[in-house]
Design a protein around this motif. Structure first.
Motif, PDB file in Angstrom:
ATOM      1  N   ALA A  56      -1.321  11.864   7.079  1.00 22.10           N
ATOM      2  CA  ALA A  56      -2.105  10.812   7.732  1.00 22.10           C
ATOM      3  C   ALA A  56      -3.046  10.137   6.743  1.00 22.10           C
ATOM      4  O   ALA A  56      -3.206   8.910   6.761  1.00 22.10           O
ATOM      5  N   VAL A  57      -3.674  10.928   5.876  1.00 27.26           N
ATOM      6  CA  VAL A  57      -4.576  10.356   4.865  1.00 27.26           C
ATOM      7  C   VAL A  57      -3.790   9.463   3.905  1.00 27.26           C
ATOM      8  O   VAL A  57      -4.216   8.355   3.567  1.00 27.26           O
ATOM      9  N   LYS A  58      -2.632   9.925   3.460  1.00 29.93           N
ATOM     10  CA  LYS A  58      -1.804   9.123   2.552  1.00 29.93           C
ATOM     11  C   LYS A  58      -1.343   7.831   3.214  1.00 29.93           C
ATOM     12  O   LYS A  58      -1.276   6.780   2.575  1.00 29.93           O
ATOM     13  N   SER A  59      -1.053   7.899   4.502  1.00 29.08           N
ATOM     14  CA  SER A  59      -0.625   6.709   5.235  1.00 29.08           C
ATOM     15  C   SER A  59      -1.741   5.676   5.299  1.00 29.08           C
ATOM     16  O   SER A  59      -1.499   4.471   5.149  1.00 29.08           O
ATOM     17  N   ALA A  60      -2.974   6.137   5.524  1.00 27.18           N
ATOM     18  CA  ALA A  60      -4.112   5.214   5.552  1.00 27.18           C
ATOM     19  C   ALA A  60      -4.317   4.576   4.184  1.00 27.18           C
ATOM     20  O   ALA A  60      -4.597   3.373   4.071  1.00 27.18           O
ATOM     21  N   LEU A  61      -4.170   5.372   3.128  1.00 26.58           N
ATOM     22  CA  LEU A  61      -4.311   4.844   1.764  1.00 26.58           C
ATOM     23  C   LEU A  61      -3.257   3.795   1.465  1.00 26.58           C
ATOM     24  O   LEU A  61      -3.534   2.781   0.814  1.00 26.58           O
ATOM     25  N   ALA A  62      -2.040   4.040   1.936  1.00 32.99           N
ATOM     26  CA  ALA A  62      -0.949   3.112   1.675  1.00 32.99           C
ATOM     27  C   ALA A  62      -1.194   1.760   2.340  1.00 32.99           C
ATOM     28  O   ALA A  62      -0.655   0.738   1.901  1.00 32.99           O
ATOM     29  N   GLY A  63      -2.009   1.752   3.389  1.00 39.39           N
ATOM     30  CA  GLY A  63      -2.281   0.512   4.097  1.00 39.39           C
ATOM     31  C   GLY A  63      -3.382  -0.329   3.484  1.00 39.39           C
ATOM     32  O   GLY A  63      -3.647  -1.443   3.941  1.00 39.39           O
ATOM     33  N   VAL A  64      -4.050   0.189   2.451  1.00 36.17           N
ATOM     34  CA  VAL A  64      -5.148  -0.558   1.828  1.00 36.17           C
ATOM     35  C   VAL A  64      -4.577  -1.584   0.862  1.00 36.17           C
ATOM     36  O   VAL A  64      -3.841  -1.241  -0.063  1.00 36.17           O
ATOM     37  N   GLU A  65      -4.911  -2.842   1.082  1.00 35.33           N
ATOM     38  CA  GLU A  65      -4.472  -3.908   0.194  1.00 35.33           C
ATOM     39  C   GLU A  65      -5.656  -4.382  -0.634  1.00 35.33           C
ATOM     40  O   GLU A  65      -6.550  -5.062  -0.143  1.00 35.33           O
ATOM     41  N   VAL A  66      -5.675  -4.001  -1.916  1.00 37.08           N
ATOM     42  CA  VAL A  66      -6.751  -4.409  -2.819  1.00 37.08           C
ATOM     43  C   VAL A  66      -6.140  -4.994  -4.081  1.00 37.08           C
ATOM     44  O   VAL A  66      -4.921  -4.981  -4.272  1.00 37.08           O
ATOM     45  N   LEU A  67      -6.992  -5.497  -4.968  1.00 34.79           N
ATOM     46  CA  LEU A  67      -6.507  -6.096  -6.199  1.00 34.79           C
ATOM     47  C   LEU A  67      -5.785  -5.073  -7.058  1.00 34.79           C
ATOM     48  O   LEU A  67      -6.142  -3.893  -7.083  1.00 34.79           O
ATOM     49  N   GLU A  68      -4.780  -5.534  -7.766  1.00 32.57           N
ATOM     50  CA  GLU A  68      -4.031  -4.647  -8.652  1.00 32.57           C
ATOM     51  C   GLU A  68      -4.962  -4.053  -9.708  1.00 32.57           C
ATOM     52  O   GLU A  68      -5.781  -4.745 -10.300  1.00 32.57           O
ATOM     53  N   GLY A  69      -4.836  -2.762  -9.927  1.00 33.67           N
ATOM     54  CA  GLY A  69      -5.663  -2.104 -10.937  1.00 33.67           C
ATOM     55  C   GLY A  69      -6.922  -1.477 -10.389  1.00 33.67           C
ATOM     56  O   GLY A  69      -7.600  -0.753 -11.091  1.00 33.67           O
ATOM     57  N   VAL A  70      -7.254  -1.760  -9.114  1.00 33.86           N
ATOM     58  CA  VAL A  70      -8.443  -1.151  -8.517  1.00 33.86           C
ATOM     59  C   VAL A  70      -8.110   0.278  -8.104  1.00 33.86           C
ATOM     60  O   VAL A  70      -7.164   0.516  -7.351  1.00 33.86           O
ATOM     61  N   ASN A  71      -8.872   1.229  -8.594  1.00 37.45           N
ATOM     62  CA  ASN A  71      -8.618   2.647  -8.329  1.00 37.45           C
ATOM     63  C   ASN A  71      -9.304   3.082  -7.044  1.00 37.45           C
ATOM     64  O   ASN A  71     -10.517   3.009  -6.924  1.00 37.45           O
ATOM     65  N   THR A  72      -8.508   3.551  -6.083  1.00 37.71           N
ATOM     66  CA  THR A  72      -9.074   4.030  -4.816  1.00 37.71           C
ATOM     67  C   THR A  72      -8.957   5.544  -4.698  1.00 37.71           C
ATOM     68  O   THR A  72      -9.022   6.097  -3.604  1.00 37.71           O
TER      69      THR A  72
END
Length: 400
Positions: A59-75
């Motif tokens: 579930a945590v990985k799924s939420a992370l996969a849904g984050v759309e941020v600029l390329e190269g931004v480390n989340t």
């Protein structure tokens, strides 16, 4: 953060109904700009506790996969919430005395912190966060003790703790999802960063977060958590009560709750049966009674919490209600009457621009976590210290 020079902070909320992520850019001063958001339904998680590690990690990985941020931004480095029944707070003190004067080292600060935590922690509990830290050198308050030459180092702080086994399970879940928790923060404390004004936090306010499976109340005074309590009942229980009482499905019950709220309902309303094929009529008064009964239970819990504070006068900041459950029609008005004090609905800041209004509250804790993290950055801390001599500092001196 290859490919970008943005200073970002990531908040990750492990909630009862969903995993929410907020990515903010830490701008100048207290300004944070939203960069991205992610959400996934919670699986393997009940009331903040990990009950199925594999599903929770997924579930945590799924939420992370849904984050759309600029390329190269480390989340990958996050400020994560710990939210579960049984959490406790306590104000602790420690004191280190030296033979003659000597300079304070990082080892001294660590020892003072350890001593303080041990004086407050119940058996079997682990530290979630240490906040509201104050240092004293030879009895005098200071903000930066490192390197100072003294005979005695004193430390005071508020400790938030939770059952140790469950805290470790949450941390293991994050590691398994490939995340590094920079800091864990109590969910109720994080929420206050997203919905409370700075002056409210200094003057004294109770913030009530009504989630799907839990209601969390926290008392903030002089900018720090003084007391908190978590009640294992939330707005999801209202939905479940309606489903059982009206003999209908959860989706239909949720729609009825959102449509009518606490408003009186005249006559009868048509409700889908459990199979979802036919309608049957139920008295509107029954619907109203089911909703109000569970809401009154939640209001009573908060009322008991406020009474336990034993305040000698009314709260200057009143009560701020937030969370998905706070959106129930008529709730602020009933709460004001129930608690006999000012009540307002807290709206989270830095919400997704494209998000629907009914989804905004999903991200309240995640936004608060990111804002909390931004406040820990060196530049922000320096600005905060500068403000202590300004209007906030004057408020504190007046109240004390």
């Amino acid at each position: 953060m290859a490919g970008t020079d943005k200073d970002i902070v990531v908040g990750l909320d492990i909630g009862t109904s969903g995993i929410a992520i907020a990515v903010l850019e830490n701008g100048c001063g207290a300004k944070q700009e939203p960069l991205g958001y992610g959400y996934s339904p919670s699986i393997g998680i009940e009331k903040g506790r990990i009950v199925d590690m594999e599903n929770a990690v997924s579930a945590v990985k799924s939420a992370l996969a849904g984050v759309e941020v600029l390329e190269g931004v480390n989340t990958g480095s996050v400020y994560a919430s710990i939210d579960m029944p049984g959490m406790v707070t306590g104000r602790g003190k420690s004191r280190l005395q030296f033979v003659g004067k000597r300079r304070i080292t990082r080892r001294d600060l660590h020892e003072a912190r350890q001593q303080l935590c041990q004086s407050v922690l119940p058996a079997g509990y682990a530290v979630v966060q240490v906040t509201g830290i104050q240092f004293f050198l030879d009895g005098r308050p200071v903000s930066m003790p490192l390197g100072c030459k003294v005979r005695e180092l004193g430390m005071e702080a508020t400790i938030v703790a939770a059952p140790g086994e469950q805290v470790e399970q949450v941390r293991r879940c994050l590691r398994s999802a490939g995340l590094r928790a920079i800091q864990t923060v109590a969910g109720p404390a994080a929420v206050t960063r997203a919905v409370l004004a700075g002056v409210e936090q200094e003057l004294g306010v109770v913030c009530v977060d009504i989630g799907a499976g839990m209601t969390k109340a926290i008392y903030i005074n002089y900018g720090r958590p003084e007391h908190m309590c978590i009640f294992p009942v939330g707005s999801g229980h209202i939905t479940a009560d309606l489903a059982v009482g009206l003999h209908t499905g959860m989706e239909e019950a949720e729609s009825i709750k959102c449509l009518y709220g606490l408003d009186p309902i005249a006559g009868h309303i048509n409700v889908q049966n459990l199979a979802g094929e036919n309608l049957h009529a139920v008295p509107g008064e029954l619907v109203h009674r089911i909703i109000r009964s569970r809401v009154e239970e939640i209001l009573d819990f908060v009322n008991q919490f406020i009474r336990q504070l034993r305040l000698t006068s009314s709260l200057p900041g009143g009560v701020v209600i937030t969370g998905g459950g706070s959106r129930l029609a008529g709730l602020p008005e009933l709460a004001k009457e129930w608690w006999d004090m000012p009540v307002r609905r807290g709206i989270p800041r830095a919400v997704p621009e494209k998000g629907r209004d009914d989804e905004t509250y999903r991200y309240t804790t995640a936004i608060g976590l990111a804002m909390w993290g931004a406040g820990q950055r060196p530049g922000t801390r320096m600005l905060k210290r500068g403000m202590e001599g300004g209007i906030v500092g004057r408020f504190k001196s007046w109240l004390r």
